[in-house]
Design a protein around this motif. Structure first.
Motif, PDB file in Angstrom:
ATOM      1  N   MET A   1       5.207  -7.941   6.155  1.00  0.00           N
ATOM      2  CA  MET A   1       3.851  -7.794   5.763  1.00  0.00           C
ATOM      3  C   MET A   1       3.458  -6.351   5.537  1.00  0.00           C
ATOM      4  SD  MET A   1       1.226 -10.129   6.573  1.00  0.00           S
ATOM      5  CE  MET A   1       1.102 -11.736   6.744  1.00  0.00           C
ATOM      6  N   ALA A   2       4.301  -5.522   6.015  1.00  0.00           N
ATOM      7  CA  ALA A   2       4.013  -4.108   5.872  1.00  0.00           C
ATOM      8  C   ALA A   2       3.904  -3.742   4.408  1.00  0.00           C
ATOM      9  CB  ALA A   2       5.081  -3.281   6.542  1.00  0.00           C
ATOM     10  N   SER A   3       4.605  -4.342   3.589  1.00  0.00           N
ATOM     11  CA  SER A   3       4.552  -4.013   2.197  1.00  0.00           C
ATOM     12  C   SER A   3       3.245  -4.501   1.567  1.00  0.00           C
ATOM     13  CB  SER A   3       5.750  -4.579   1.461  1.00  0.00           C
ATOM     14  OG  SER A   3       5.700  -5.978   1.456  1.00  0.00           O
ATOM     15  N   VAL A   4       2.744  -5.675   2.020  1.00  0.00           N
ATOM     16  CA  VAL A   4       1.460  -6.160   1.502  1.00  0.00           C
ATOM     17  C   VAL A   4       0.360  -5.232   1.973  1.00  0.00           C
ATOM     18  CG1 VAL A   4      -0.180  -8.083   1.573  1.00  0.00           C
ATOM     19  CG2 VAL A   4       2.240  -8.540   1.379  1.00  0.00           C
ATOM     20  N   LEU A   5       0.405  -4.789   3.218  1.00  0.00           N
ATOM     21  CA  LEU A   5      -0.586  -3.851   3.745  1.00  0.00           C
ATOM     22  C   LEU A   5      -0.520  -2.533   3.009  1.00  0.00           C
ATOM     23  CD1 LEU A   5      -2.768  -3.534   5.878  1.00  0.00           C
ATOM     24  CD2 LEU A   5      -1.014  -2.799   7.473  1.00  0.00           C
ATOM     25  N   GLY A   6       0.645  -2.071   2.664  1.00  0.00           N
ATOM     26  CA  GLY A   6       0.808  -0.834   1.884  1.00  0.00           C
ATOM     27  C   GLY A   6       0.214  -0.976   0.478  1.00  0.00           C
ATOM     28  N   LEU A   8      -2.244  -2.985  -0.369  1.00  0.00           N
ATOM     29  CA  LEU A   8      -3.708  -3.000  -0.228  1.00  0.00           C
ATOM     30  C   LEU A   8      -4.258  -1.598   0.000  1.00  0.00           C
ATOM     31  CD1 LEU A   8      -4.312  -6.233   1.887  1.00  0.00           C
ATOM     32  CD2 LEU A   8      -4.789  -5.859  -0.538  1.00  0.00           C
ATOM     33  N   GLU A   9      -3.555  -0.797   0.810  1.00  0.00           N
ATOM     34  CA  GLU A   9      -4.000   0.583   1.049  1.00  0.00           C
ATOM     35  C   GLU A   9      -3.953   1.396  -0.246  1.00  0.00           C
ATOM     36  OE1 GLU A   9      -1.561   2.057   4.245  1.00  0.00           O
ATOM     37  OE2 GLU A   9      -2.809   1.094   5.760  1.00  0.00           O
ATOM     38  N   GLU A  10      -2.927   1.211  -1.044  1.00  0.00           N
ATOM     39  CA  GLU A  10      -2.835   1.911  -2.335  1.00  0.00           C
ATOM     40  C   GLU A  10      -3.996   1.531  -3.246  1.00  0.00           C
ATOM     41  OE1 GLU A  10       0.933   1.196  -4.203  1.00  0.00           O
ATOM     42  OE2 GLU A  10       2.037   2.054  -2.492  1.00  0.00           O
ATOM     43  N   GLU A  12      -6.903   0.376  -2.298  1.00  0.00           N
ATOM     44  CA  GLU A  12      -8.137   0.937  -1.708  1.00  0.00           C
ATOM     45  C   GLU A  12      -8.271   2.405  -2.065  1.00  0.00           C
ATOM     46  OE1 GLU A  12      -9.931   1.949   2.695  1.00  0.00           O
ATOM     47  OE2 GLU A  12      -8.496   0.302   2.529  1.00  0.00           O
TER      48      GLU A  12
END
Length: 175
Positions: A1-6, A8-10, A12
């Motif tokens: 999931m770290a990649s999905v969170l990354g 989303l941060e990009e 944002e």
């Protein structure tokens, strides 16, 4: 999931950059709008000042203009008006335009000493068709000018420049 969170941060971060860019654009446009509003206000004030100045100027000259207009109407030609008898100091502008044009044609010919002109020649020099009706209209006007002392009519029927005072017993009978 770290990649999905990354991801989303990009997204944002990209959205923040876009919002900041738009805020800068809004600030710039607000400055442009303010300058345009100031320019508009200046132009409205300038127009209002000009209207006031022109109104004040018109009010000042109205009395003078009315007096001049009264004097001018006494000397202004009216289409179909009578031809006044010539007298010293009477300007040509008291004559209707058609009569002024006939005098003008003859006066142009006078300095060259080209003599008198027949009605048909005057008609042609006026730029009119030399039909019988036009020639007779010009002849009638030239005769009237001669009767009132503005022109000289020779025995041959030709007209030439020459001013002389005349006594016209019934000046109002012909227009």
């Amino acid at each position: 999931m770290a990649s999905v969170l990354g991801i989303l941060e990009e997204r944002e971060t990209a959205a923040r950059v876009r919002v900041e860019g738009l805020r800068e654009e809004v600030a710039r446009l607000a400055g442009v709008l303010e300058a345009a509003e100031i320019d508009l206000d200046r132009r409205v004030i300038a127009r209002e000042e000009l209207v006031e100045a022109l109104a004040a100027s018109a009010a000042e000259t109205t009395a003078v203009t009315e007096t001049e207009a009264e004097q001018e109407t006494a000397l202004s030609p009216v289409p179909g008006s009578i031809v006044p008898p010539w007298r010293e100091g009477l300007p040509v502008r008291v004559l209707a335009p058609d009569y002024q044009r006939i005098l003008g044609v003859l006066e142009e010919r006078q300095p060259a000493d080209q003599g008198s002109l027949k009605a048909r020649e005057i008609t042609a020099l006026l730029g009119l068709e030399t039909t019988s009706a036009k020639v007779e209209g010009v002849r009638s006007k030239a005769r009237r000018l001669a009767e009132r002392g503005w022109l000289v009519q020779e025995t041959s029927g030709a007209f030439s420049v020459g001013r002389r005072p005349v006594a016209v017993p019934d000046a109002g009978s012909s227009a």
